[in-house]
Design a protein around this motif. Structure first.
Motif, PDB file in Angstrom:
ATOM      1  N   ARG A  89    -103.677 -47.020   1.245  1.00  0.00           N
ATOM      2  CA  ARG A  89    -102.928 -45.774   1.094  1.00  0.00           C
ATOM      3  C   ARG A  89    -103.890 -44.706   0.606  1.00  0.00           C
ATOM      4  O   ARG A  89    -104.719 -44.943  -0.280  1.00  0.00           O
TER       5      ARG A  89
ATOM      6  N   ASP B  73    -106.026 -36.247  11.083  1.00  0.00           N
ATOM      7  CA  ASP B  73    -104.883 -35.577  10.458  1.00  0.00           C
ATOM      8  C   ASP B  73    -104.423 -36.337   9.214  1.00  0.00           C
ATOM      9  O   ASP B  73    -103.257 -36.701   9.056  1.00  0.00           O
ATOM     10  N   LEU B  74    -105.390 -36.572   8.314  1.00  0.00           N
ATOM     11  CA  LEU B  74    -105.112 -37.375   7.125  1.00  0.00           C
ATOM     12  C   LEU B  74    -104.490 -36.529   6.024  1.00  0.00           C
ATOM     13  O   LEU B  74    -104.875 -35.374   5.814  1.00  0.00           O
ATOM     14  N   THR B  75    -103.554 -37.132   5.284  1.00  0.00           N
ATOM     15  CA  THR B  75    -102.916 -36.470   4.152  1.00  0.00           C
ATOM     16  C   THR B  75    -102.697 -37.485   3.035  1.00  0.00           C
ATOM     17  O   THR B  75    -102.543 -38.690   3.296  1.00  0.00           O
TER      18      THR B  75
ATOM     19  N   GLN C  87    -100.554 -41.154   2.827  1.00  0.00           N
ATOM     20  CA  GLN C  87    -100.493 -41.761   4.162  1.00  0.00           C
ATOM     21  C   GLN C  87    -101.053 -43.183   4.145  1.00  0.00           C
ATOM     22  O   GLN C  87    -102.013 -43.486   3.446  1.00  0.00           O
ATOM     23  N   GLN C  88    -100.451 -44.087   4.940  1.00  0.00           N
ATOM     24  CA  GLN C  88    -100.985 -45.427   5.144  1.00  0.00           C
ATOM     25  C   GLN C  88    -102.026 -45.364   6.256  1.00  0.00           C
ATOM     26  O   GLN C  88    -101.843 -44.665   7.262  1.00  0.00           O
ATOM     27  N   ILE C  89    -103.106 -46.096   6.069  1.00  0.00           N
ATOM     28  CA  ILE C  89    -104.218 -46.022   7.005  1.00  0.00           C
ATOM     29  C   ILE C  89    -104.943 -47.358   7.019  1.00  0.00           C
ATOM     30  O   ILE C  89    -104.787 -48.183   6.113  1.00  0.00           O
TER      31      ILE C  89
ATOM     32  N   ARG D 142    -105.938 -44.409  12.120  1.00  0.00           N
ATOM     33  CA  ARG D 142    -104.506 -44.151  11.930  1.00  0.00           C
ATOM     34  C   ARG D 142    -103.673 -45.398  12.185  1.00  0.00           C
ATOM     35  O   ARG D 142    -102.626 -45.609  11.577  1.00  0.00           O
ATOM     36  N   SER D 143    -104.111 -46.236  13.129  1.00  0.00           N
ATOM     37  CA  SER D 143    -103.412 -47.482  13.446  1.00  0.00           C
ATOM     38  C   SER D 143    -104.426 -48.611  13.504  1.00  0.00           C
ATOM     39  O   SER D 143    -105.638 -48.366  13.582  1.00  0.00           O
TER      40      SER D 143
END
Length: 343
Positions: A288, A322-324, A327-329, A274-275
């Motif tokens: 993305r 909690d990926l959608t 989203q940037q990852i 996530r970060s």
């Protein structure tokens, strides 16, 4: 029974130009997307499609000038094309009868072949009374009944359901091992090709893009199509030792080479965050999420960014992160999982 062929078929919007060789007892699979020219090549070998160039020789004897009925070829069609009004026994005996074999002798040979493929108890059955797997085996027995020196198989498992396909694939492999002539198999299913073939020829847009053993092709794909088939992320790159440049990204790899290269790594080797992760993973980029889908027992995440990539993660990891879509990852892959080879 060595097959040596160059098959050229020209049409207004398509040209097939294919060189292939198959040795005695060897199974060569023509693999490629729909419209690549696989079935056209097979039909040209059988004499069912006219060639506009090239030649076909089998054990040094020219075949290309012979009509289909005079070629020592057996063919299993995708839809089997069994004669609906004939029993399984008479379907198998049909070829030898056309060759002038007396009826009783042809039926004896057909009965032996049906026994060989495990269908002795279905000799009297008509095609409509047979399951898909049984019809496939009758079609194989019919092709072998003419004692071919070249066996051609056009998507022989495509009409079967998944469970039957697994069983019949295993049976077919054993029968092909017993055939001492050359075999050419057409398929778009990589598993069929990997299990049944000794050598793969990958065709795209009427030409060969890669050739080699199943393990060689799977380990070192050379086109996006092949990479997708074997489940790898693939990129063109420029290599300098153990570092390769893919677009604007600089990757570390487990291999050392110089110049134009391919870089490949499996989706399962891609880790998602996530970060930005602590430390300094060697192969790290921001991406993305373009899409998320089920992929077998896992989840496949489609990534876009400086490179497009697939990442395979577990459903539990998907929930934890909690990926959608959108989203940037952050994504990374270990150098030991990143393989480079000459382009």
């Amino acid at each position: 029974m060595t097959l040596e062929a160059r098959v050229v078929v020209s049409r207004p919007a398509f040209r097939l130009d294919l060189a292939l060789r198959a040795g005695p007892g060897e199974v060569v699979a023509l693999l490629g997307p729909n419209g690549a020219g696989k079935t056209t090549a097979l039909r040209a070998l059988a004499g069912l499609t006219a060639m506009t160039g090239g030649q076909i020789t089998l054990d040094g004897q020219p075949l290309h000038a012979l009509p289909p009925e005079e070629r020592p070829v057996g063919m299993v069609f995708q839809d089997y094309l069994l004669f609906p009004h004939l029993s399984a026994l008479d379907n198998v005996a049909f070829g030898p009868r056309c060759q002038g074999v007396p009826k009783a002798e042809a039926r004896r040979a057909a009965a032996a072949l049906l026994h060989r493929v495990g269908l002795a108890d279905h000799a009297a059955a008509r095609p409509r009374q047979l399951s898909g797997g049984q019809a496939q085996r009758v079609a194989l027995a019919r092709a072998l009944a003419v004692r071919p020196r070249l066996l051609l198989l056009d998507e022989p498992l495509a009409a079967l359901d998944a469970h039957t396909r697994l069983e019949i694939r295993s049976h077919l492999r054993r029968h092909l091992e017993d055939f001492d002539g050359a075999t050419v198999l057409v398929t778009h299913d990589p598993l069929d090709a990997m299990v049944l073939a000794d050598r793969l020829i990958v065709i795209e847009n009427g030409g060969i893009v890669q050739e080699g053993s199943p393990s060689e092709v799977a380990r070192r794909p050379r086109t996006d199509y092949v990479a997708r088939l074997v489940g790898l992320n693939l990129y063109r790159a420029v290599a300098e030792g153990a570092r390769v440049k893919v677009g604007e990204l600089l990757f570390s790899t487990s291999d050392r080479l110089e110049g134009a290269a391919f870089v490949a790594f499996p989706p399962a080797a891609v880790a998602l965050y996530r970060s930005r992760p602590d430390g300094s993973p060697r192969n790290l980029w921001q991406a993305r999420i373009e899409g998320i889908e089920r992929h077998g027992d896992n989840v496949r995440v489609h990534l876009d960014g400086p490179i497009t990539a697939f990442a395979d993660i577990t459903p539990a990891a998907l929930a934890d992160l909690d990926l959608t879509p959108g989203q940037q990852i952050w994504a990374s892959v270990k150098a030991t999982e990143t393989h480079a080879y000459p382009a």
